[in-house]
Design a protein around this motif. Structure first.
Motif, PDB file in Angstrom:
ATOM      1  N   UNK A 211     -33.804  36.451  42.726  1.00  0.00           N
ATOM      2  CA  UNK A 211     -34.434  37.763  42.632  1.00  0.00           C
ATOM      3  C   UNK A 211     -33.408  38.891  42.796  1.00  0.00           C
ATOM      4  N   UNK A 212     -32.258  38.578  43.408  1.00  0.00           N
ATOM      5  CA  UNK A 212     -31.197  39.587  43.590  1.00  0.00           C
ATOM      6  C   UNK A 212     -30.695  40.110  42.253  1.00  0.00           C
ATOM      7  N   UNK A 213     -30.669  39.234  41.231  1.00  0.00           N
ATOM      8  CA  UNK A 213     -30.234  39.680  39.903  1.00  0.00           C
ATOM      9  C   UNK A 213     -31.202  40.708  39.320  1.00  0.00           C
ATOM     10  N   UNK A 214     -32.482  40.512  39.561  1.00  0.00           N
ATOM     11  CA  UNK A 214     -33.483  41.467  39.082  1.00  0.00           C
ATOM     12  C   UNK A 214     -33.327  42.801  39.808  1.00  0.00           C
ATOM     13  N   UNK A 215     -33.177  42.731  41.134  1.00  0.00           N
ATOM     14  CA  UNK A 215     -33.021  43.962  41.919  1.00  0.00           C
ATOM     15  C   UNK A 215     -31.768  44.720  41.493  1.00  0.00           C
ATOM     16  N   UNK A 216     -30.668  43.983  41.278  1.00  0.00           N
ATOM     17  CA  UNK A 216     -29.419  44.634  40.871  1.00  0.00           C
ATOM     18  C   UNK A 216     -29.589  45.381  39.554  1.00  0.00           C
ATOM     19  N   UNK A 217     -30.263  44.737  38.591  1.00  0.00           N
ATOM     20  CA  UNK A 217     -30.493  45.398  37.304  1.00  0.00           C
ATOM     21  C   UNK A 217     -31.384  46.623  37.473  1.00  0.00           C
ATOM     22  N   UNK A 218     -32.395  46.561  38.322  1.00  0.00           N
ATOM     23  CA  UNK A 218     -33.292  47.701  38.527  1.00  0.00           C
ATOM     24  C   UNK A 218     -32.580  48.862  39.229  1.00  0.00           C
ATOM     25  N   UNK A 219     -31.676  48.519  40.171  1.00  0.00           N
ATOM     26  CA  UNK A 219     -30.884  49.578  40.829  1.00  0.00           C
ATOM     27  C   UNK A 219     -30.010  50.295  39.803  1.00  0.00           C
ATOM     28  N   UNK A 220     -29.363  49.522  38.952  1.00  0.00           N
ATOM     29  CA  UNK A 220     -28.518  50.128  37.919  1.00  0.00           C
ATOM     30  C   UNK A 220     -29.354  50.982  36.968  1.00  0.00           C
ATOM     31  N   UNK A 221     -30.586  50.536  36.697  1.00  0.00           N
ATOM     32  CA  UNK A 221     -31.478  51.348  35.860  1.00  0.00           C
ATOM     33  C   UNK A 221     -31.762  52.708  36.509  1.00  0.00           C
ATOM     34  N   UNK A 222     -32.011  52.707  37.801  1.00  0.00           N
ATOM     35  CA  UNK A 222     -32.276  53.970  38.502  1.00  0.00           C
ATOM     36  C   UNK A 222     -31.077  54.890  38.524  1.00  0.00           C
ATOM     37  N   UNK A 223     -29.885  54.290  38.726  1.00  0.00           N
ATOM     38  CA  UNK A 223     -28.663  55.108  38.734  1.00  0.00           C
ATOM     39  C   UNK A 223     -28.449  55.754  37.373  1.00  0.00           C
ATOM     40  N   UNK A 224     -28.622  54.975  36.301  1.00  0.00           N
ATOM     41  CA  UNK A 224     -28.412  55.531  34.952  1.00  0.00           C
ATOM     42  C   UNK A 224     -29.487  56.554  34.593  1.00  0.00           C
ATOM     43  N   UNK A 225     -30.709  56.324  35.044  1.00  0.00           N
ATOM     44  CA  UNK A 225     -31.770  57.308  34.767  1.00  0.00           C
ATOM     45  C   UNK A 225     -31.463  58.635  35.446  1.00  0.00           C
ATOM     46  N   UNK A 226     -30.948  58.575  36.675  1.00  0.00           N
ATOM     47  CA  UNK A 226     -30.562  59.809  37.373  1.00  0.00           C
ATOM     48  C   UNK A 226     -29.384  60.487  36.672  1.00  0.00           C
ATOM     49  N   UNK A 227     -28.427  59.676  36.209  1.00  0.00           N
ATOM     50  CA  UNK A 227     -27.274  60.240  35.490  1.00  0.00           C
ATOM     51  C   UNK A 227     -27.726  60.915  34.193  1.00  0.00           C
ATOM     52  N   UNK A 228     -28.665  60.282  33.486  1.00  0.00           N
ATOM     53  CA  UNK A 228     -29.171  60.869  32.245  1.00  0.00           C
ATOM     54  C   UNK A 228     -29.867  62.198  32.522  1.00  0.00           C
ATOM     55  N   UNK A 229     -30.638  62.253  33.613  1.00  0.00           N
ATOM     56  CA  UNK A 229     -31.323  63.506  33.952  1.00  0.00           C
ATOM     57  C   UNK A 229     -30.308  64.611  34.259  1.00  0.00           C
ATOM     58  N   UNK A 230     -29.244  64.241  34.978  1.00  0.00           N
ATOM     59  CA  UNK A 230     -28.199  65.226  35.293  1.00  0.00           C
ATOM     60  C   UNK A 230     -27.520  65.727  34.023  1.00  0.00           C
ATOM     61  N   UNK A 231     -27.215  64.824  33.116  1.00  0.00           N
ATOM     62  CA  UNK A 231     -26.559  65.213  31.871  1.00  0.00           C
ATOM     63  C   UNK A 231     -27.450  66.124  31.043  1.00  0.00           C
ATOM     64  N   UNK A 232     -28.713  65.790  30.945  1.00  0.00           N
ATOM     65  CA  UNK A 232     -29.620  66.612  30.140  1.00  0.00           C
ATOM     66  C   UNK A 232     -29.818  67.997  30.750  1.00  0.00           C
TER      67      UNK A 232
END
Length: 412
Positions: A211-232
């Protein structure tokens, strides 16, 4: 008496003609001037505006998704208010040349004899006079030379402002383009992570991954979503910075550029430094001010010589009851005067002042050459460093990253 009246009117007409003569022959103005765009105009003809100089075919570009950097540069050159202000400042300096090269206005004088001066041929009643001041030889020419160099300095400042504007537009355009590419890449990374998160979830469900692999991917998704919001959220301020250079409303919608030109520097560095000293408009403006200072020194030396005034007086004389020979004859008097330049120490101080000002300008020019040379060194380092990084990413890091991505996909 009838003959005296005719003669008197002839003298008055002569006086009127003399009054109008200096206006047409009082200067040594230059005949032609050349604008930065290469347009040659006659002296006394109004200069074209930056828009007019480009010709009627040079319309304001329409900025759209397919617009290039050249379109933005042309748009800024036609609309930027600071560039227009520099142009009109140069134009104003040019208009001063015919003013300083002309003779002073002729002086007309009139005198009324409150008590008539009785002469043998009759009483003197009125006196009319015309006079013209002639500065010493070379003064008008030197005044014109000084102002011409001031106008040349203003022209070079206009050129410097134009190149500075182009630099600012390129800088803002490139930053806007980089932002657009960052947004595109971030969206691609989010899509990739969404796919990997789905794969990790599927593997977890079948027990082949933790399940750690799933959590890691979801954390990275949140980081990139925040980065996208900052860029926009950076789009409005970067667009406002570019709009400021284009003289548009700050909230004017500008499409994110699709391309940016890749420029290659193929000029030897020694040639760049030679061009800096010979062609940089800031340095050329200071060189023009130095030449103006040298002409001011020559003009200050002319103060040791007098200015000359020539005049003509006409005295209206009445008739005498005794009717002597030449009864009522009106005298005409030629006048000559000059100022006496006796305050020699004051004039020497003026010469010394011009010398000191010129020396200061020469030193300022040297300092500017040194400063711009250091900036050129830094710019060349940044260019070569960026070029090296481009080749590093293009030839090594990006291919390696693609191999790593393929390996990760295979592992999943």
């Amino acid at each position: 008496p009838g003959g005296n009246d005719v003669r008197r009117w002839r003298h008055r007409m002569l006086l009127i003609l003399l009054l109008g003569m200096p206006a047409g022959c009082a200067g040594i103005g230059r005949e032609r001037v050349t604008t930065p765009g290469g347009t040659t105009i006659e002296a006394g003809v109004p200069l074209p505006t930056p828009e007019e100089e480009g010709g009627s075919a040079q319309a304001l570009p329409v900025l759209g998704p397919s617009s290039t950097l050249e379109d933005y540069l042309a748009y800024a050159a036609l609309k930027n208010p600071d560039l227009k202000a520099a142009f009109h400042a140069w134009k104003a300096e040019l208009e001063k040349i015919p003013q300083v090269e002309r003779l002073p206005d002729p002086r007309f004088t009139y005198a009324y004899f409150i008590r008539n001066v009785e002469t043998r041929v009759g009483p003197q009643r009125h006196k009319f006079g015309i006079s013209q001041l002639f500065p010493w030889f070379g003064k008008l020419r030197l005044q014109g030379d000084v102002q011409f160099e001031k106008a040349e300095a203003a022209r070079q400042r206009y050129e410097a402002r134009k190149w500075r504007l182009f630099y600012e537009v390129r800088k803002a355009y490139s930053a806007y383009y980089d932002l657009g590419r960052s947004i595109e890449i971030t969206k691609e990374n989010i899509a990739l992570l969404d796919y990997l998160e789905q794969v990790a979830r599927a593997r977890y469900q079948v027990g082949s991954a933790g399940y750690a692999d799933v959590i890691k991917a979801q954390v990275e998704q949140g980081v990139l979503a925040d980065r996208l919001r900052t860029l926009e959220e950076q789009i409005p301020p970067l667009a406002a910075e570019l709009n400021a250079q284009l003289n548009n409303p700050l909230d004017f919608p500008l499409p994110i550029p699709r391309t940016v030109p890749e420029e290659v520097l193929d000029v030897p560095e020694a040639q760049l430094f030679a061009w800096l000293a010979d062609s940089n408009p800031e340095i050329q403006a200071l060189a023009a001010e130095v030449r103006a200072g040298e002409r001011r020194k020559e003009l200050a030396e002319k103060r040791f010589y007098p200015d000359v005034m020539f005049g003509l007086d006409y005295i209206e004389t009445g008739t005498s009851p005794a009717d002597p020979p030449e009864n009522g004859k009106d005298p005409i008097v030629a006048a000559f005067s000059l100022n006496l330049p006796i305050w020699r120490e004051s004039y020497r101080a003026g010469v010394r002042q011009a010398l000191e000002e010129t020396s200061a300008l020469r030193l300022r020019r040297i300092e500017r050459i040194n400063l711009l040379g250091a900036r050129l060194k830094t710019a060349l380092f940044n260019y070569h460093d960026a070029d090296r990084k481009v080749r590093l990413y293009r030839n090594t890091l990006i291919p390696k990253a693609e191999q790593s991505l393929k390996a990760t996909e295979s592992a999943f």
